[in-house]
Design an enzyme around this catalytic site. Sequence first.
Site, mmCIF file in Angstrom:
data_model
loop_
_atom_site.group_PDB
_atom_site.id
_atom_site.type_symbol
_atom_site.label_atom_id
_atom_site.label_comp_id
_atom_site.label_asym_id
_atom_site.label_seq_id
_atom_site.Cartn_x
_atom_site.Cartn_y
_atom_site.Cartn_z
ATOM 1 N N ASP A 101 0.832 -1.275 0.083
ATOM 2 C CA ASP A 101 0.029 -0.093 -0.099
ATOM 3 C C ASP A 101 0.891 1.282 -0.212
ATOM 4 O O ASP A 101 0.422 2.499 -0.049
ATOM 5 C CB ASP A 101 -0.901 -0.189 1.194
ATOM 6 C CG ASP A 101 -0.513 -0.269 2.551
ATOM 7 O OD1 ASP A 101 1.057 -0.358 2.639
ATOM 8 O OD2 ASP A 101 -1.072 -0.279 3.552
ATOM 9 N N ASP A 146 -1.174 -6.100 -0.529
ATOM 10 C CA ASP A 146 -1.524 -5.587 0.951
ATOM 11 C C ASP A 146 -2.962 -5.334 0.945
ATOM 12 O O ASP A 146 -3.625 -4.875 0.052
ATOM 13 C CB ASP A 146 -0.871 -4.036 1.127
ATOM 14 C CG ASP A 146 0.290 -4.013 2.150
ATOM 15 O OD1 ASP A 146 0.460 -5.170 3.003
ATOM 16 O OD2 ASP A 146 1.239 -3.162 1.823
ATOM 17 N N LYS A 151 -1.347 -9.544 2.856
ATOM 18 C CA LYS A 151 -0.338 -9.162 3.991
ATOM 19 C C LYS A 151 -1.389 -8.082 4.606
ATOM 20 O O LYS A 151 -2.154 -7.155 3.986
ATOM 21 C CB LYS A 151 0.712 -8.246 3.451
ATOM 22 C CG LYS A 151 1.662 -7.583 4.583
ATOM 23 C CD LYS A 151 3.072 -7.534 4.136
ATOM 24 C CE LYS A 151 3.150 -6.030 3.645
ATOM 25 N NZ LYS A 151 2.789 -4.879 4.474
ATOM 26 N N GLU A 208 -1.305 -5.590 8.472
ATOM 27 C CA GLU A 208 -0.883 -5.112 9.699
ATOM 28 C C GLU A 208 -1.572 -5.304 10.873
ATOM 29 O O GLU A 208 -2.641 -5.530 10.803
ATOM 30 C CB GLU A 208 -0.577 -3.532 9.401
ATOM 31 C CG GLU A 208 0.303 -3.263 8.308
ATOM 32 C CD GLU A 208 0.614 -1.632 8.038
ATOM 33 O OE1 GLU A 208 0.170 -0.969 8.833
ATOM 34 O OE2 GLU A 208 0.974 -1.473 7.028
ATOM 35 N N GLU A 241 9.030 -4.293 10.541
ATOM 36 C CA GLU A 241 9.521 -3.078 9.962
ATOM 37 C C GLU A 241 9.845 -2.010 11.265
ATOM 38 O O GLU A 241 9.283 -1.936 12.143
ATOM 39 C CB GLU A 241 8.528 -2.241 9.467
ATOM 40 C CG GLU A 241 8.794 -0.854 8.988
ATOM 41 C CD GLU A 241 7.924 -0.444 7.744
ATOM 42 O OE1 GLU A 241 6.869 -1.081 7.454
ATOM 43 O OE2 GLU A 241 7.973 0.723 7.449
HETATM 44 O O1 KIV Z 1 3.391 -1.324 1.639
HETATM 45 C C1 KIV Z 1 4.575 -1.735 1.769
HETATM 46 O O2 KIV Z 1 5.190 -1.391 0.691
HETATM 47 C C2 KIV Z 1 5.063 -2.251 2.620
HETATM 48 C C3 KIV Z 1 6.862 -2.854 2.700
HETATM 49 C C4 KIV Z 1 7.263 -1.363 3.038
HETATM 50 C C5 KIV Z 1 7.071 -3.943 3.572
HETATM 51 O O3 KIV Z 1 4.393 -2.762 3.812
#
Ligand code: KIV
Length: 269
Positions: A48, A87, A117, A119, A186
């Site tokens: 994202d 994401d 993915k 968070e 991160e």
């Molecule tokens: O959104 C993204 O690019 C990320 C990476 C920085 C891991 O989450």
Amino acid sequence: MTLARPVTVSTLASMKLASEKITMLTAYDYSFGHLLDQSGVDVILVGDTLGMVMQGHTTTVPVTVKDCVYHCRCVSRGVERAMLAADLPFGAYQASIEQAWTNSVRLMQDGRAHMVKLEGGELMAETIDHITSRGIPVCGHIGLTPQSVHQLGGFKVQGRDQAVAKRLKRDARAQQEAGASLIVLEAVPAVLAKEISQSLDIPTIGIGAGVHCDGQVLVLQDMLGLYPRKSPKFSRDFMQGNDSISHAIEDYVACVKDASFPAVEHSFE
Ligand code: KIV
């Protein structure tokens, strides 16, 4: 002609067992998806961060599921070997487990992702369990979680104090137990990332988390020196010393594989 075998969750698990570093980079379009795939990047992430590097926002918060699906579908047309992760953006999975499932399916079916993915730590364990037990691989993301930037008070290193470090260790374990296949760490101190990586069976992917993670990820525009705003300290401009974009990407892959990236100056103590 031998075709390179596609990277799967089993490949990633075997790489951790064999102590082979996993390379991950972000991509947002067909051409870069193809280039990264041909350069041997193991996992391509439609992050994202597209909100910042493609759309010019100052955070990832405004990104929508529609944006992620669109960019993932573009990247997917260039990818043959790499695992393609996408994401779940802010607001696309926090409301309920059903919302997380529905939007994960959109990323897989319309975006053609192989993995989603999200968070968040222990709080997301139930959601991860629901998604993974119904057939969608999940990559967790803990430490500095950019979707929570306003709650965190800025893009800050996480886990420097004992209480947060303890929570991050619990978060990582909870995500593994819930079925996550990978965890992005991160902006956490290198020593903490090392401890978490060694304690887990699943691979960790570091960004600003030191060299002892099982793999590394960077934002493409940062590592090509293309982002007009300030890039984070943990990134490195791989165009320096390379005469083309493809050489810079191959250099990144080689440096992650031989653990010469990240160096101490890209890490936090
Ligand atoms: O959104 C993204 O690019 C990320 C990476 C920085 C891991 O989450």
